[in-house]
Design a protein around this motif. Structure first.
Motif, PDB file in Angstrom:
ATOM      1  N   LEU A 288       0.832  -1.202   0.000  1.00  0.00           N
ATOM      2  CA  LEU A 288       0.000   0.000   0.000  1.00  0.00           C
ATOM      3  C   LEU A 288       0.866   1.252   0.000  1.00  0.00           C
ATOM      4  N   MET A 289       1.956   1.242   0.742  1.00  0.00           N
ATOM      5  CA  MET A 289       2.856   2.401   0.778  1.00  0.00           C
ATOM      6  C   MET A 289       3.481   2.637  -0.590  1.00  0.00           C
ATOM      7  N   ILE A 290       3.852   1.577  -1.302  1.00  0.00           N
ATOM      8  CA  ILE A 290       4.427   1.732  -2.644  1.00  0.00           C
ATOM      9  C   ILE A 290       3.374   2.312  -3.594  1.00  0.00           C
ATOM     10  N   PHE A 291       2.154   1.793  -3.514  1.00  0.00           N
ATOM     11  CA  PHE A 291       1.069   2.301  -4.355  1.00  0.00           C
ATOM     12  C   PHE A 291       0.816   3.781  -4.082  1.00  0.00           C
ATOM     13  N   LEU A 292       0.741   4.163  -2.807  1.00  0.00           N
ATOM     14  CA  LEU A 292       0.494   5.561  -2.474  1.00  0.00           C
ATOM     15  C   LEU A 292       1.655   6.451  -2.897  1.00  0.00           C
ATOM     16  N   ALA A 293       2.885   5.948  -2.821  1.00  0.00           N
ATOM     17  CA  ALA A 293       4.046   6.727  -3.268  1.00  0.00           C
ATOM     18  C   ALA A 293       3.998   6.955  -4.774  1.00  0.00           C
ATOM     19  N   VAL A 294       3.622   5.936  -5.543  1.00  0.00           N
ATOM     20  CA  VAL A 294       3.521   6.082  -6.999  1.00  0.00           C
ATOM     21  C   VAL A 294       2.436   7.097  -7.354  1.00  0.00           C
ATOM     22  N   ILE A 295       1.281   7.000  -6.719  1.00  0.00           N
ATOM     23  CA  ILE A 295       0.198   7.948  -6.989  1.00  0.00           C
ATOM     24  C   ILE A 295       0.631   9.368  -6.605  1.00  0.00           C
ATOM     25  N   GLY A 296       1.309   9.500  -5.476  1.00  0.00           N
ATOM     26  CA  GLY A 296       1.799  10.820  -5.056  1.00  0.00           C
ATOM     27  C   GLY A 296       2.803  11.395  -6.037  1.00  0.00           C
ATOM     28  N   CYS A 297       3.693  10.557  -6.569  1.00  0.00           N
ATOM     29  CA  CYS A 297       4.669  11.027  -7.561  1.00  0.00           C
ATOM     30  C   CYS A 297       3.983  11.454  -8.850  1.00  0.00           C
ATOM     31  N   LEU A 298       2.963  10.713  -9.264  1.00  0.00           N
ATOM     32  CA  LEU A 298       2.229  11.097 -10.466  1.00  0.00           C
ATOM     33  C   LEU A 298       1.515  12.441 -10.289  1.00  0.00           C
ATOM     34  N   ILE A 299       0.924  12.643  -9.133  1.00  0.00           N
ATOM     35  CA  ILE A 299       0.256  13.918  -8.865  1.00  0.00           C
ATOM     36  C   ILE A 299       1.280  15.045  -8.815  1.00  0.00           C
ATOM     37  N   LEU A 300       2.425  14.799  -8.202  1.00  0.00           N
ATOM     38  CA  LEU A 300       3.486  15.808  -8.139  1.00  0.00           C
ATOM     39  C   LEU A 300       4.006  16.149  -9.528  1.00  0.00           C
ATOM     40  N   MET A 301       4.211  15.138 -10.366  1.00  0.00           N
ATOM     41  CA  MET A 301       4.688  15.385 -11.728  1.00  0.00           C
ATOM     42  C   MET A 301       3.648  16.176 -12.525  1.00  0.00           C
ATOM     43  N   ALA A 302       2.370  15.875 -12.355  1.00  0.00           N
ATOM     44  CA  ALA A 302       1.327  16.618 -13.049  1.00  0.00           C
ATOM     45  C   ALA A 302       1.282  18.071 -12.574  1.00  0.00           C
ATOM     46  N   ALA A 303       1.455  18.285 -11.287  1.00  0.00           N
ATOM     47  CA  ALA A 303       1.439  19.647 -10.754  1.00  0.00           C
ATOM     48  C   ALA A 303       2.641  20.442 -11.256  1.00  0.00           C
ATOM     49  N   LEU A 304       3.810  19.822 -11.270  1.00  0.00           N
ATOM     50  CA  LEU A 304       4.998  20.510 -11.771  1.00  0.00           C
ATOM     51  C   LEU A 304       4.882  20.789 -13.266  1.00  0.00           C
ATOM     52  N   HIS A 305       4.293  19.880 -14.015  1.00  0.00           N
ATOM     53  CA  HIS A 305       4.076  20.097 -15.443  1.00  0.00           C
ATOM     54  C   HIS A 305       3.159  21.301 -15.669  1.00  0.00           C
ATOM     55  N   ASP A 306       2.095  21.400 -14.861  1.00  0.00           N
ATOM     56  CA  ASP A 306       1.171  22.518 -14.996  1.00  0.00           C
ATOM     57  C   ASP A 306       1.849  23.835 -14.621  1.00  0.00           C
ATOM     58  N   LEU A 307       2.671  23.806 -13.584  1.00  0.00           N
ATOM     59  CA  LEU A 307       3.293  25.046 -13.119  1.00  0.00           C
ATOM     60  C   LEU A 307       4.409  25.522 -14.047  1.00  0.00           C
ATOM     61  N   LEU A 308       5.231  24.600 -14.520  1.00  0.00           N
ATOM     62  CA  LEU A 308       6.449  24.994 -15.209  1.00  0.00           C
ATOM     63  C   LEU A 308       6.336  24.985 -16.732  1.00  0.00           C
ATOM     64  N   LEU A 309       5.539  24.109 -17.295  1.00  0.00           N
ATOM     65  CA  LEU A 309       5.528  23.953 -18.743  1.00  0.00           C
ATOM     66  C   LEU A 309       4.297  24.536 -19.421  1.00  0.00           C
ATOM     67  N   LEU A 310       3.236  24.783 -18.697  1.00  0.00           N
ATOM     68  CA  LEU A 310       2.032  25.329 -19.335  1.00  0.00           C
ATOM     69  C   LEU A 310       1.923  26.813 -19.111  1.00  0.00           C
TER      70      LEU A 310
END
Length: 68
Positions: free
Chosen positions: A46-68
């Motif tokens: 469960l911790m690995i799953f939550l870490a992967v989901i958290g990384c995906l959300i972080l990458m999406a947020a950084l993409h929105d902030l920096l590249l769009l």
């Protein structure tokens, strides 16, 4: 009054009530009680799953902030 207190090193004052320990039967939790949410969250898959989901959300947020 001086018989109730035991002086230790430094300024610590330990009362007689602090030295009493409860019997083992009171301290042990019942066996039938469920473990709860924090035990479930501490499981590695469960911790690995939550870490992967958290990384995906972080990458999406950084993409929105920096590249769009």
């Amino acid at each position: 009054m001086s018989g109730d207190r035991v002086r230790g090193p430094g300024y610590a004052i330990i009362c007689r009530e602090m030295l009493d320990t409860p019997p083992q039967s009171e301290a042990a939790p019942p066996k039938d009680e469920p473990r709860g949410c924090l035990f479930a969250l501490s499981q590695p898959p469960l911790m690995i799953f939550l870490a992967v989901i958290g990384c995906l959300i972080l990458m999406a947020a950084l993409h929105d902030l920096l590249l769009l």
